[in-house]
Design a protein around this motif. Structure first.
Motif, PDB file in Angstrom:
ATOM      1  N   UNK A  26      17.179  46.665  70.251  1.00 48.26           N
ATOM      2  CA  UNK A  26      17.458  48.094  70.403  1.00 48.26           C
ATOM      3  C   UNK A  26      16.189  48.911  70.506  1.00 48.26           C
ATOM      4  N   UNK A  27      15.173  48.523  69.752  1.00 48.42           N
ATOM      5  CA  UNK A  27      13.890  49.216  69.802  1.00 48.42           C
ATOM      6  C   UNK A  27      13.259  49.101  71.187  1.00 48.42           C
ATOM      7  N   UNK A  28      13.299  47.922  71.756  1.00 48.35           N
ATOM      8  CA  UNK A  28      12.729  47.715  73.089  1.00 48.35           C
ATOM      9  C   UNK A  28      13.504  48.509  74.137  1.00 48.35           C
ATOM     10  N   UNK A  29      14.829  48.492  74.048  1.00 47.53           N
ATOM     11  CA  UNK A  29      15.651  49.237  75.006  1.00 47.53           C
ATOM     12  C   UNK A  29      15.368  50.736  74.904  1.00 47.53           C
ATOM     13  N   UNK A  30      15.289  51.249  73.673  1.00 43.06           N
ATOM     14  CA  UNK A  30      14.994  52.670  73.489  1.00 43.06           C
ATOM     15  C   UNK A  30      13.611  53.005  74.037  1.00 43.06           C
ATOM     16  N   UNK A  31      12.635  52.123  73.796  1.00 46.88           N
ATOM     17  CA  UNK A  31      11.271  52.364  74.280  1.00 46.88           C
ATOM     18  C   UNK A  31      11.240  52.413  75.812  1.00 46.88           C
ATOM     19  N   UNK A  32      11.939  51.482  76.443  1.00 44.88           N
ATOM     20  CA  UNK A  32      11.941  51.430  77.903  1.00 44.88           C
ATOM     21  C   UNK A  32      12.643  52.636  78.519  1.00 44.88           C
ATOM     22  N   UNK A  33      13.571  53.242  77.792  1.00 47.56           N
ATOM     23  CA  UNK A  33      14.291  54.408  78.297  1.00 47.56           C
ATOM     24  C   UNK A  33      13.696  55.730  77.820  1.00 47.56           C
ATOM     25  N   UNK A  34      12.544  55.689  77.179  1.00 48.20           N
ATOM     26  CA  UNK A  34      11.953  56.898  76.602  1.00 48.20           C
ATOM     27  C   UNK A  34      11.070  57.654  77.586  1.00 48.20           C
ATOM     28  N   UNK A  35      10.794  57.099  78.740  1.00 49.94           N
ATOM     29  CA  UNK A  35       9.924  57.795  79.684  1.00 49.94           C
ATOM     30  C   UNK A  35      10.469  57.666  81.095  1.00 49.94           C
ATOM     31  N   UNK A  36      10.009  58.587  81.929  1.00 54.61           N
ATOM     32  CA  UNK A  36      10.356  58.509  83.349  1.00 54.61           C
ATOM     33  C   UNK A  36       9.194  59.057  84.149  1.00 54.61           C
ATOM     34  N   UNK A  37       8.989  58.532  85.343  1.00 56.01           N
ATOM     35  CA  UNK A  37       7.889  59.014  86.168  1.00 56.01           C
ATOM     36  C   UNK A  37       8.250  60.337  86.852  1.00 56.01           C
ATOM     37  N   UNK A  38       7.265  61.185  87.051  1.00 58.57           N
ATOM     38  CA  UNK A  38       7.441  62.436  87.796  1.00 58.57           C
ATOM     39  C   UNK A  38       6.272  62.583  88.770  1.00 58.57           C
ATOM     40  N   UNK A  39       6.508  63.316  89.826  1.00 56.64           N
ATOM     41  CA  UNK A  39       5.470  63.585  90.816  1.00 56.64           C
ATOM     42  C   UNK A  39       4.899  64.965  90.505  1.00 56.64           C
ATOM     43  N   UNK A  40       3.577  65.024  90.375  1.00 54.74           N
ATOM     44  CA  UNK A  40       2.885  66.289  90.168  1.00 54.74           C
ATOM     45  C   UNK A  40       2.398  66.809  91.513  1.00 54.74           C
ATOM     46  N   UNK A  52       2.828  60.955  87.012  1.00 51.88           N
ATOM     47  CA  UNK A  52       2.610  60.922  85.568  1.00 51.88           C
ATOM     48  C   UNK A  52       3.934  60.561  84.898  1.00 51.88           C
ATOM     49  N   UNK A  53       3.897  60.386  83.600  1.00 49.46           N
ATOM     50  CA  UNK A  53       5.078  60.015  82.831  1.00 49.46           C
ATOM     51  C   UNK A  53       5.491  61.179  81.936  1.00 49.46           C
ATOM     52  N   UNK A  54       6.786  61.390  81.834  1.00 46.49           N
ATOM     53  CA  UNK A  54       7.341  62.345  80.870  1.00 46.49           C
ATOM     54  C   UNK A  54       8.018  61.510  79.788  1.00 46.49           C
ATOM     55  N   UNK A  55       7.709  61.810  78.536  1.00 40.30           N
ATOM     56  CA  UNK A  55       8.276  61.074  77.412  1.00 40.30           C
ATOM     57  C   UNK A  55       9.325  61.911  76.709  1.00 40.30           C
ATOM     58  N   UNK A  56      10.402  61.257  76.292  1.00 37.99           N
ATOM     59  CA  UNK A  56      11.508  61.899  75.601  1.00 37.99           C
ATOM     60  C   UNK A  56      11.373  61.555  74.118  1.00 37.99           C
TER      61      UNK A  56
END
Length: 87
Positions: A26-40, A52-56
């Protein structure tokens, strides 16, 4: 002579270790879903865009809590197995 308590101790240790494995997954799954790439957008006209990455934060917190829980459960499970009387 086997005591009924020894099987209960081993069973509980196994359950703790399985719960630790699930918390780790569960920790690994949450970590992998905690960020997403965005275009600046480019700073200056004609320059390339950057990524860059946005972290939740809640997902990062969940990941760290599950990792902590997994570690505690591993320690408890191993300690319980080591204290269990030999068969």
């Amino acid at each position: 002579m086997h005591s009924a308590g020894a099987h209960g101790v081993n069973r509980r240790a196994v359950v703790e270790l399985l719960a630790a494995a699930l918390a780790g997954i569960g920790s690994v799954v949450a970590w992998l879903n905690a960020s997403r790439p965005v275009v600046n957008e480019p700073v200056l006209p004609g320059e390339p865009s950057t990524m860059s990455q946005i972290y939740y934060a809640p997902m990062l917190t969940l990941s760290l809590l599950l990792a902590t829980l997994a570690g505690v459960l591993v320690v408890l499970g191993v300690a319980r197995l080591r204290r269990a009387p030999a068969k």
